[in-house]
Design a protein around this motif. Structure first.
Motif, short mmCIF file in Angstrom:
data_model
loop_
_atom_site.label_atom_id
_atom_site.label_comp_id
_atom_site.label_asym_id
_atom_site.label_seq_id
_atom_site.Cartn_x
_atom_site.Cartn_y
_atom_site.Cartn_z
N CYS A 127 0.82 -1.22 0.00
CA CYS A 127 0.00 0.00 0.00
C CYS A 127 0.85 1.26 0.00
N VAL A 128 1.88 1.29 -0.87
CA VAL A 128 2.70 2.50 -0.99
C VAL A 128 1.89 3.61 -1.65
N PHE A 129 1.19 3.25 -2.71
CA PHE A 129 0.38 4.24 -3.45
C PHE A 129 -0.96 3.60 -3.79
N PRO A 130 -1.94 3.71 -2.90
CA PRO A 130 -3.24 3.10 -3.17
C PRO A 130 -4.08 3.94 -4.14
N ILE A 131 -4.78 3.28 -5.04
CA ILE A 131 -5.69 3.93 -5.97
C ILE A 131 -7.04 3.22 -5.90
N ALA A 132 -8.06 3.95 -5.51
CA ALA A 132 -9.41 3.38 -5.44
C ALA A 132 -10.12 3.62 -6.77
N ILE A 133 -10.59 2.55 -7.39
CA ILE A 133 -11.33 2.67 -8.66
C ILE A 133 -12.81 2.66 -8.34
N PRO A 134 -13.54 3.71 -8.70
CA PRO A 134 -14.96 3.80 -8.32
C PRO A 134 -15.82 2.79 -9.07
N PRO A 135 -16.88 2.30 -8.45
CA PRO A 135 -17.81 1.41 -9.16
C PRO A 135 -18.58 2.19 -10.21
N LEU A 136 -19.15 1.50 -11.15
CA LEU A 136 -19.84 2.15 -12.27
C LEU A 136 -21.03 2.98 -11.82
N ARG A 137 -21.71 2.57 -10.76
CA ARG A 137 -22.87 3.33 -10.29
C ARG A 137 -22.48 4.71 -9.75
N GLU A 138 -21.19 4.92 -9.45
CA GLU A 138 -20.70 6.22 -8.99
C GLU A 138 -20.09 7.03 -10.12
N ARG A 139 -20.11 6.52 -11.32
CA ARG A 139 -19.58 7.25 -12.48
C ARG A 139 -20.53 7.08 -13.66
N ARG A 140 -21.82 7.38 -13.42
CA ARG A 140 -22.84 7.16 -14.44
C ARG A 140 -22.63 8.03 -15.67
N THR A 186 -33.01 1.85 -27.92
CA THR A 186 -34.27 2.55 -27.80
C THR A 186 -34.24 3.44 -26.55
N ARG A 187 -35.22 4.34 -26.48
CA ARG A 187 -35.28 5.22 -25.30
C ARG A 187 -35.40 4.41 -24.03
N ARG A 188 -36.23 3.37 -24.04
CA ARG A 188 -36.43 2.56 -22.84
C ARG A 188 -35.15 1.84 -22.45
N ALA A 189 -34.43 1.34 -23.45
CA ALA A 189 -33.19 0.61 -23.16
C ALA A 189 -32.13 1.55 -22.59
N ALA A 190 -31.99 2.73 -23.20
CA ALA A 190 -31.01 3.70 -22.70
C ALA A 190 -31.38 4.14 -21.28
N ASP A 191 -32.67 4.34 -21.06
CA ASP A 191 -33.16 4.74 -19.74
C ASP A 191 -32.81 3.67 -18.70
N ALA A 192 -33.03 2.40 -19.05
CA ALA A 192 -32.76 1.31 -18.12
C ALA A 192 -31.27 1.20 -17.83
N LEU A 193 -30.44 1.34 -18.86
CA LEU A 193 -28.99 1.22 -18.65
C LEU A 193 -28.44 2.37 -17.83
N LEU A 194 -29.02 3.55 -17.98
CA LEU A 194 -28.57 4.69 -17.18
C LEU A 194 -28.99 4.56 -15.72
N LYS A 195 -30.07 3.84 -15.48
CA LYS A 195 -30.62 3.74 -14.13
C LYS A 195 -30.12 2.52 -13.36
N TYR A 196 -29.70 1.50 -14.07
CA TYR A 196 -29.32 0.23 -13.44
C TYR A 196 -28.12 0.41 -12.50
N ASP A 197 -28.06 -0.36 -11.42
CA ASP A 197 -27.02 -0.19 -10.40
C ASP A 197 -25.74 -0.97 -10.68
N TYR A 198 -25.75 -1.92 -11.59
CA TYR A 198 -24.56 -2.66 -12.02
C TYR A 198 -23.78 -3.27 -10.86
#
Length: 589
Positions: free
Chosen positions: A420-433, A459-471
């Protein structure tokens, strides 16, 4: 015998000409020509509680007009009217350009006349001004464009009057830049708009005129404001910015991606750049599927060791009794079956980078052996009588908190401090929508090529779902969903929700959008409330229940006519028959 002359619509002419119309005019548009305001408002979504507003796949913000007016006044006072005018025209130009890209993406089958007509509606939808089209016409072959538009209730004019009173020249700079950028993007050639009458000067409403750039003459200052030409870089320096439409940087397999636009991702990227040129040991921490190995590979490529090997090993996959031989190698005859000498991972990575994934899975004894190798930079093969010096940079990754593992006596504290000389935390996808649209486009392109299919988008519904999903599976899960959608979608069609969620994933609650009355409401496809007995709309619902409800509703509306229901749902009769049978909804003849 003479053939009877037939009149056809503009849309039909576009289809017959393979959508290539080099000329057009607003007078040729029918009443209510698509995309309508209703079509456009369906693209506007409010992710309540998530801090985001989306216009299709572009993130938007709500800002008080008063704040924008105050900022405008401060820029005028600090830098002068000409500099402020250039800045705001440039901002408006970029906004119009991005909205034109949105129209091209969301309505790819519309001809140029309809796409140009959508500009005033999008401009009005965003709340700056009410736009009414007086007339426009263009000739792509000759490269000419001319358009006139009325503006009512300009917020920019109102804010200028509030700060400075009536002006002696047009002041709707942001709004003038907008149609210039929008039309230039669609027309493919520079178009410049100018305000002829302005409410900020006391006119009843604003009148703007747009022409192809050459029609205004070579001394048009807008060329410089919009970045079409840069006569004085000191005054208005241009800077290349990597946007969401930039080509992503892919991983070795072409599926991964190590680029983003969200704040959390950019912070991670900056940390990577800081440590890349050093020899410091790096520890990547993040959930499974966030791309720790990909980041490690990027770190290697950015380092002085880029010409050396990059060797990755999953520590969880090494049997306990083979850890030492796998990491450090084995000499011939060291044990039964060792018929030849074999280098370990440390020797294979000499001169380069060794990536230890899931390092927390190593047993306590194996951790001690790893610590010794890291401290002394020397290893000893199993069965060897001498030590070997290795020049290797170690990069480790863990999907669990190593500090907690140390506290629980499952991980050596001395090894933890060494890693742990230089730790780097990679954010989950739900925090970088904000990165999701970029990833969607990249994976769509990747898998369309890989599977030899032409899929036009989501489609609009598919894009909407992918933007909202928590992954819960992060980028790896998004990657799998998009690949599934490409395989499932029809050739030449779009990916819809039913192509993405196979039934094992809970369908995400949909974002909130605008109703016809201009109020926030749920989309018609959001059935979470009815299916959960009036519960929260954010409560996940099994997709099979949503799919069953959707088909039942379509059959009810068409009075049991399966063919009509299939047309309404945009799928073939055979597909609907199959899905009804699978869900137990098929009726006997």
């Amino acid at each position: 015998m003479k053939s009877r002359e037939t009149l056809i619509s503009l849309a039909e002419a576009s289809r017959r000409a393979s959508k290539i119309l080099t000329r057009g005019a607003s007078s040729e548009l029918g009443t209510g020509a698509a995309p309508t305001f209703e079509d456009l408002t369906e693209a506007l979504h409010f992710a309540l509680g998530d801090g985001r507003i989306w216009l299709n796949d572009q993130r938007m913000v709500l800002m008080q007009s008063l704040v924008l007016g105050r900022l405008r006044a401060e820029i005028i006072d600090a830098f002068g009217t000409e500099a402020a005018k250039a800045i705001f025209m440039r901002v408006g130009y970029m906004q119009g350009l991005r909205d034109a890209e949105l129209i091209q993406k969301r309505f790819p089958n519309e001809d140029l006349t309809h796409a140009l007509a959508a500009g005033p509606r999008v401009h009005t939808l965003e709340g700056f001004v009410k736009v009414t089209t007086k007339h426009f016409e263009f000739d792509g072959t000759r490269g000419t464009y001319f358009g006139e538009f009325y503006w009512d209730e300009s917020s920019e004019a109102a804010e200028h009057i509030a700060s400075y009173g009536l002006a002696s020249e047009p002041v709707c700079w942001l709004q003038t830049g907008y149609p210039s950028g929008y039309t230039t993007q669609l027309f493919g050639k520079p178009v410049i708009f100018r305000e002829i009458e302005c409410a900020g000067m006391g006119a009843k409403r604003c009148l703007v005129v747009g022409q192809h750039a050459d029609a205004w003459g070579r001394d048009a200052p807008e060329r410089e404001y919009f970045g079409l030409e840069w006569k004085n870089r000191r005054s208005y320096p241009a800077r290349t910015v990597k946007t969401q439409n930039a080509e992503p940087v892919a991983g070795p397999d072409g599926d991964g991606i190590a680029v983003g636009v969200s704040a959390s991702f950019v912070r991670t990227r900056l940390l990577l750049q800081k440590v890349a040129e050093t020899e410091a040991t790096v520890l990547f921490v993040g959930e499974s599927g966030v791309g720790k190995e990909l980041f490690s590979n990027q770190l290697h490529e950015m380092s002085r060791r880029a010409k050396g090997p990059f060797v990755a090993i999953n520590c969880a996959a090494i049997p306990e009794n083979l850890v030492e031989s796998e990491l450090f190698g084995v000499e011939k005859g060291a044990f039964t079956g060792a018929t030849s000498s074999r280098p370990g991972y440390f020797e294979r990575a000499s001169g380069g980078t060794l990536f230890l994934d899931e390092v927390a899975s190593l047993t306590y004894s194996a951790q001690g052996k790893l610590l010794r190798a890291l401290q002394e930079r020397k290893i000893e093969r199993v069965g060897a009588a001498r030590t070997t010096h290795v020049d290797v940079r170690v990069v480790a990754a863990s999907n669990v908190d190593l500090a907690e593992e140390v506290a629980a006596n499952r991980f050596r504290q001395d090894l933890y401090f060494r890693l742990c000389v230089f730790p780097i935390a990679i954010p989950p996808l739900r925090e970088r929508r904000d990165d999701i649209p970029l990833l969607m486009a990249h994976f769509l392109s990747t898998y369309s090529k890989r599977h030899g299919k032409t899929v036009t988008g989501f489609t609009r519904r598919a894009a909407d779902a992918l933007l909202k999903y928590d992954y819960p599976g992060n980028i790896r899960e998004l990657q799998n969903l998009v690949e599934r959608g490409v395989v499932y979608a029809d050739e030449g069609g779009q990916i819809d929700v039913i192509h993405l969620f196979a039934g094992s994933e809970p369908l995400p609650g949909f974002t909130v959008n605008l109703s016809r009355e201009g109020r926030l409401g749920f989309t018609p496809f959001d059935l979470t409330r009815s299916l959960s007995g009036g519960g929260s709309a954010q409560e996940p619902v099994p997709f099979e229940d949503v799919e069953r409800q959707t088909y039942q509703a379509a059959l009810t509306r068409t009075k049991g006519n399966v063919a009509a229901a299939a047309r309404e749902l945009g799928i073939s009769r055979a597909k609907l028959d199959y899905r009804l049978k699978r869900l137990g909804l098929a009726t006997t003849a």
